[in-house]
Design a protein around this motif. Structure first.
Motif, PDB file in Angstrom:
ATOM      1  N   VAL A   1       1.156  -1.073   0.388  1.00 56.86           N
ATOM      2  CA  VAL A   1       0.008   0.194   0.035  1.00 56.86           C
ATOM      3  C   VAL A   1       0.534   1.085   0.003  1.00 56.86           C
ATOM      4  O   VAL A   1       0.790   2.206  -0.421  1.00 56.86           O
ATOM      5  CB  VAL A   1      -1.207  -0.127   1.641  1.00 56.86           C
ATOM      6  CG1 VAL A   1      -1.908   1.871   1.291  1.00 56.86           C
ATOM      7  CG2 VAL A   1      -2.389  -1.210   1.198  1.00 56.86           C
ATOM      8  N   SER A   2       2.066   1.451   0.120  1.00 56.52           N
ATOM      9  CA  SER A   2       2.888   2.491   0.677  1.00 56.52           C
ATOM     10  C   SER A   2       3.595   3.442  -0.440  1.00 56.52           C
ATOM     11  O   SER A   2       3.752   3.885  -1.033  1.00 56.52           O
ATOM     12  CB  SER A   2       4.319   1.882   1.830  1.00 56.52           C
ATOM     13  OG  SER A   2       4.779   1.110   1.489  1.00 56.52           O
ATOM     14  N   ARG A   3       3.299   1.685  -1.241  1.00 57.29           N
ATOM     15  CA  ARG A   3       3.513   2.120  -2.947  1.00 57.29           C
ATOM     16  C   ARG A   3       2.446   3.450  -3.888  1.00 57.29           C
ATOM     17  O   ARG A   3       2.954   2.755  -4.775  1.00 57.29           O
ATOM     18  CB  ARG A   3       4.217   1.095  -3.651  1.00 57.29           C
ATOM     19  CG  ARG A   3       5.409  -0.165  -3.058  1.00 57.29           C
ATOM     20  CD  ARG A   3       5.732  -1.255  -3.644  1.00 57.29           C
ATOM     21  NE  ARG A   3       7.344  -1.701  -2.725  1.00 57.29           N
ATOM     22  CZ  ARG A   3       7.480  -3.008  -3.259  1.00 57.29           C
ATOM     23  NH1 ARG A   3       6.314  -3.635  -3.626  1.00 57.29           N
ATOM     24  NH2 ARG A   3       8.202  -3.212  -2.751  1.00 57.29           N
ATOM     25  N   SER A   4       1.387   3.075  -3.436  1.00 59.25           N
ATOM     26  CA  SER A   4       0.837   3.263  -4.017  1.00 59.25           C
ATOM     27  C   SER A   4       0.723   5.717  -4.316  1.00 59.25           C
ATOM     28  O   SER A   4       1.060   5.511  -3.841  1.00 59.25           O
ATOM     29  CB  SER A   4      -0.513   3.284  -3.412  1.00 59.25           C
ATOM     30  OG  SER A   4      -1.071   3.562  -2.595  1.00 59.25           O
ATOM     31  N   LYS A   5       0.042   5.925  -5.010  1.00 56.08           N
ATOM     32  CA  LYS A   5       0.398   7.303  -5.454  1.00 56.08           C
ATOM     33  C   LYS A   5      -0.306   7.799  -4.447  1.00 56.08           C
ATOM     34  O   LYS A   5      -0.533   9.213  -3.972  1.00 56.08           O
ATOM     35  CB  LYS A   5      -0.438   7.179  -7.052  1.00 56.08           C
ATOM     36  CG  LYS A   5       0.338   6.713  -8.060  1.00 56.08           C
ATOM     37  CD  LYS A   5      -0.259   7.334  -9.118  1.00 56.08           C
ATOM     38  CE  LYS A   5      -0.478   6.535 -10.560  1.00 56.08           C
ATOM     39  NZ  LYS A   5      -0.487   6.493 -11.967  1.00 56.08           N
ATOM     40  N   GLU A   6      -1.710   7.304  -3.884  1.00 54.98           N
ATOM     41  CA  GLU A   6      -2.570   8.210  -3.527  1.00 54.98           C
ATOM     42  C   GLU A   6      -2.211   8.085  -1.259  1.00 54.98           C
ATOM     43  O   GLU A   6      -1.924   8.909  -0.969  1.00 54.98           O
ATOM     44  CB  GLU A   6      -4.155   6.987  -3.097  1.00 54.98           C
ATOM     45  CG  GLU A   6      -4.586   6.842  -4.283  1.00 54.98           C
ATOM     46  CD  GLU A   6      -4.452   5.858  -4.753  1.00 54.98           C
ATOM     47  OE1 GLU A   6      -3.852   4.826  -5.098  1.00 54.98           O
ATOM     48  OE2 GLU A   6      -5.139   5.902  -6.461  1.00 54.98           O
ATOM     49  N   TYR A   7      -0.921   6.927  -1.313  1.00 50.57           N
ATOM     50  CA  TYR A   7      -0.693   6.518  -0.189  1.00 50.57           C
ATOM     51  C   TYR A   7       0.062   8.116   0.449  1.00 50.57           C
ATOM     52  O   TYR A   7       0.546   8.453   0.996  1.00 50.57           O
ATOM     53  CB  TYR A   7       0.283   5.364  -0.275  1.00 50.57           C
ATOM     54  CG  TYR A   7       0.842   5.021   1.355  1.00 50.57           C
ATOM     55  CD1 TYR A   7       0.817   4.893   1.792  1.00 50.57           C
ATOM     56  CD2 TYR A   7       2.683   5.850   1.258  1.00 50.57           C
ATOM     57  CE1 TYR A   7       1.242   4.958   4.011  1.00 50.57           C
ATOM     58  CE2 TYR A   7       3.255   5.413   2.136  1.00 50.57           C
ATOM     59  CZ  TYR A   7       2.959   5.368   3.728  1.00 50.57           C
ATOM     60  OH  TYR A   7       3.791   5.191   4.137  1.00 50.57           O
ATOM     61  N   THR A   8       1.345   8.165  -0.576  1.00 51.58           N
ATOM     62  CA  THR A   8       2.124   9.504  -1.106  1.00 51.58           C
ATOM     63  C   THR A   8       1.139  10.767  -1.448  1.00 51.58           C
ATOM     64  O   THR A   8       1.180  12.122  -0.748  1.00 51.58           O
ATOM     65  CB  THR A   8       2.693   9.616  -2.452  1.00 51.58           C
ATOM     66  OG1 THR A   8       4.006   8.231  -2.524  1.00 51.58           O
ATOM     67  CG2 THR A   8       4.147  10.265  -2.526  1.00 51.58           C
ATOM     68  N   ARG A   9       0.448  10.687  -1.922  1.00 51.72           N
ATOM     69  CA  ARG A   9      -0.447  11.645  -1.851  1.00 51.72           C
ATOM     70  C   ARG A   9      -1.225  12.737  -1.283  1.00 51.72           C
ATOM     71  O   ARG A   9      -1.193  13.647  -0.271  1.00 51.72           O
ATOM     72  CB  ARG A   9      -1.332  11.657  -3.186  1.00 51.72           C
ATOM     73  CG  ARG A   9      -1.213  12.120  -4.670  1.00 51.72           C
ATOM     74  CD  ARG A   9      -1.852  12.352  -5.762  1.00 51.72           C
ATOM     75  NE  ARG A   9      -3.470  11.094  -5.465  1.00 51.72           N
ATOM     76  CZ  ARG A   9      -3.548  10.504  -6.301  1.00 51.72           C
ATOM     77  NH1 ARG A   9      -3.556  11.289  -7.534  1.00 51.72           N
ATOM     78  NH2 ARG A   9      -4.931   9.918  -6.305  1.00 51.72           N
ATOM     79  N   MET A  10      -1.622  11.225   0.138  1.00 47.88           N
ATOM     80  CA  MET A  10      -2.104  11.318   1.594  1.00 47.88           C
ATOM     81  C   MET A  10      -1.538  12.180   2.146  1.00 47.88           C
ATOM     82  O   MET A  10      -2.044  13.272   3.409  1.00 47.88           O
ATOM     83  CB  MET A  10      -2.666  10.173   1.872  1.00 47.88           C
ATOM     84  CG  MET A  10      -3.541  10.371   3.601  1.00 47.88           C
ATOM     85  SD  MET A  10      -3.635   8.907   4.544  1.00 47.88           S
ATOM     86  CE  MET A  10      -2.088   7.709   3.987  1.00 47.88           C
ATOM     87  N   PHE A  11      -0.245  11.704   2.047  1.00 44.50           N
ATOM     88  CA  PHE A  11       0.446  12.965   3.408  1.00 44.50           C
ATOM     89  C   PHE A  11       1.190  14.262   2.528  1.00 44.50           C
ATOM     90  O   PHE A  11       0.861  14.694   3.643  1.00 44.50           O
ATOM     91  CB  PHE A  11       1.596  11.874   3.470  1.00 44.50           C
ATOM     92  CG  PHE A  11       1.398  11.187   4.240  1.00 44.50           C
ATOM     93  CD1 PHE A  11       1.831  10.941   6.015  1.00 44.50           C
ATOM     94  CD2 PHE A  11       1.887   9.455   3.741  1.00 44.50           C
ATOM     95  CE1 PHE A  11       1.492   9.571   6.989  1.00 44.50           C
ATOM     96  CE2 PHE A  11       1.530   8.641   4.602  1.00 44.50           C
ATOM     97  CZ  PHE A  11       1.473   8.855   6.002  1.00 44.50           C
ATOM     98  N   GLU A  12       1.621  14.261   1.485  1.00 47.85           N
ATOM     99  CA  GLU A  12       1.580  15.815   0.788  1.00 47.85           C
ATOM    100  C   GLU A  12       0.502  16.757   1.143  1.00 47.85           C
ATOM    101  O   GLU A  12       0.801  17.303   1.850  1.00 47.85           O
ATOM    102  CB  GLU A  12       1.596  15.456  -0.772  1.00 47.85           C
ATOM    103  CG  GLU A  12       2.964  14.951  -0.834  1.00 47.85           C
ATOM    104  CD  GLU A  12       2.619  14.398  -2.843  1.00 47.85           C
ATOM    105  OE1 GLU A  12       2.169  14.424  -3.286  1.00 47.85           O
ATOM    106  OE2 GLU A  12       4.186  13.568  -2.970  1.00 47.85           O
ATOM    107  N   LYS A  13      -0.947  15.747   0.983  1.00 44.05           N
ATOM    108  CA  LYS A  13      -1.655  17.247   1.691  1.00 44.05           C
ATOM    109  C   LYS A  13      -2.148  17.245   2.728  1.00 44.05           C
ATOM    110  O   LYS A  13      -2.547  18.079   3.288  1.00 44.05           O
ATOM    111  CB  LYS A  13      -3.460  16.297   0.726  1.00 44.05           C
ATOM    112  CG  LYS A  13      -3.693  16.480  -0.988  1.00 44.05           C
ATOM    113  CD  LYS A  13      -3.786  17.451  -1.799  1.00 44.05           C
ATOM    114  CE  LYS A  13      -3.544  16.894  -2.869  1.00 44.05           C
ATOM    115  NZ  LYS A  13      -4.957  17.761  -4.015  1.00 44.05           N
TER     116      LYS A  13
END
Length: 137
Positions: A87-99
Motif C-alpha cells: 500500500v505504501s507504494r501507491s500514488k494515493e498513499y503519497t498524495r495523502m501525506f502530501e495533502k
C-alpha cells in the motif's frame, strides 16, 4: 516529453556551438579554460544539476528524531491493522501525506462516520465521472 527535452537540448547545443566557438578551428588545444568547461558541461545532460550539496541542515538534524517517531506511528498503523506493505507504494498513499502536510498543524483525520458516508459517496461520484470520461473515448 523526453523527445521534447532532447530536442531542446540539441538546439541549445547547436546554438552555443555556433555562437561561441570558431567552427574553423579544428584543435581543442587552443581553447581557453572557460571554453573547455563549457564544452564539458555540454557533453552531459545540461538539464541536470552539476553540484548537489550533501551537507545536513540544522533543521534536518533536529527533525531526524521527529521523523523516526512519525515513521514508527505509521508503521504501527500498518502492523496493528494488517495493512499490506505494498500500500505504501501507491500514488494515493503519497498524495495523502502530501495533502496532510500542506494543511499543516491542526489537521484532524476524518472520523469513522466521515469515511463511511459522505467521503465514500463523494469518491463514488468521482470514480463514476472518471469512468464516463473513459467510456466516451
Amino acid at each position: 516529453m523526453w523527445d521534447v527535452m532532447s530536442g531542446l537540448q540539441v538546439n541549445l547545443i547547436k546554438k552555443t556551438n555556433m555562437g561561441g566557438a570558431n567552427p574553423a578551428r579544428a584543435t581543442v588545444e587552443g581553447d581557453t579554460a572557460a571554453e573547455k568547461r563549457k564544452k564539458k558541461e555540454l557533453e552531459g545532460n545540461i538539464f541536470k544539476k552539476t553540484c548537489i550539496s550533501t551537507q545536513s541542515t540544522i533543521n534536518n538534524i533536529f527533525k531526524k528524531n521527529l521523523r523516526e517517531e512519525v515513521c514508527l506511528e505509521i508503521g504501527a498503523f500498518f502492523y496493528n491493522n494488517g495493512i499490506p506493505f505494498n500500500v505504501s507504494r501507491s500514488k494515493e498513499y503519497t498524495r495523502m501525506f502530501e495533502k496532510a502536510v500542506r494543511y499543516g498543524i491542526g489537521f484532524k483525520s476524518p472520523s469513522y462516520h466521515e469515511l463511511r458516508v459522505p467521503l465514500l459517496k463523494k469518491y463514488v461520484k468521482l470514480v463514476q465521472q472518471s469512468l464516463e470520461e473513459h467510456r466516451t473515448y
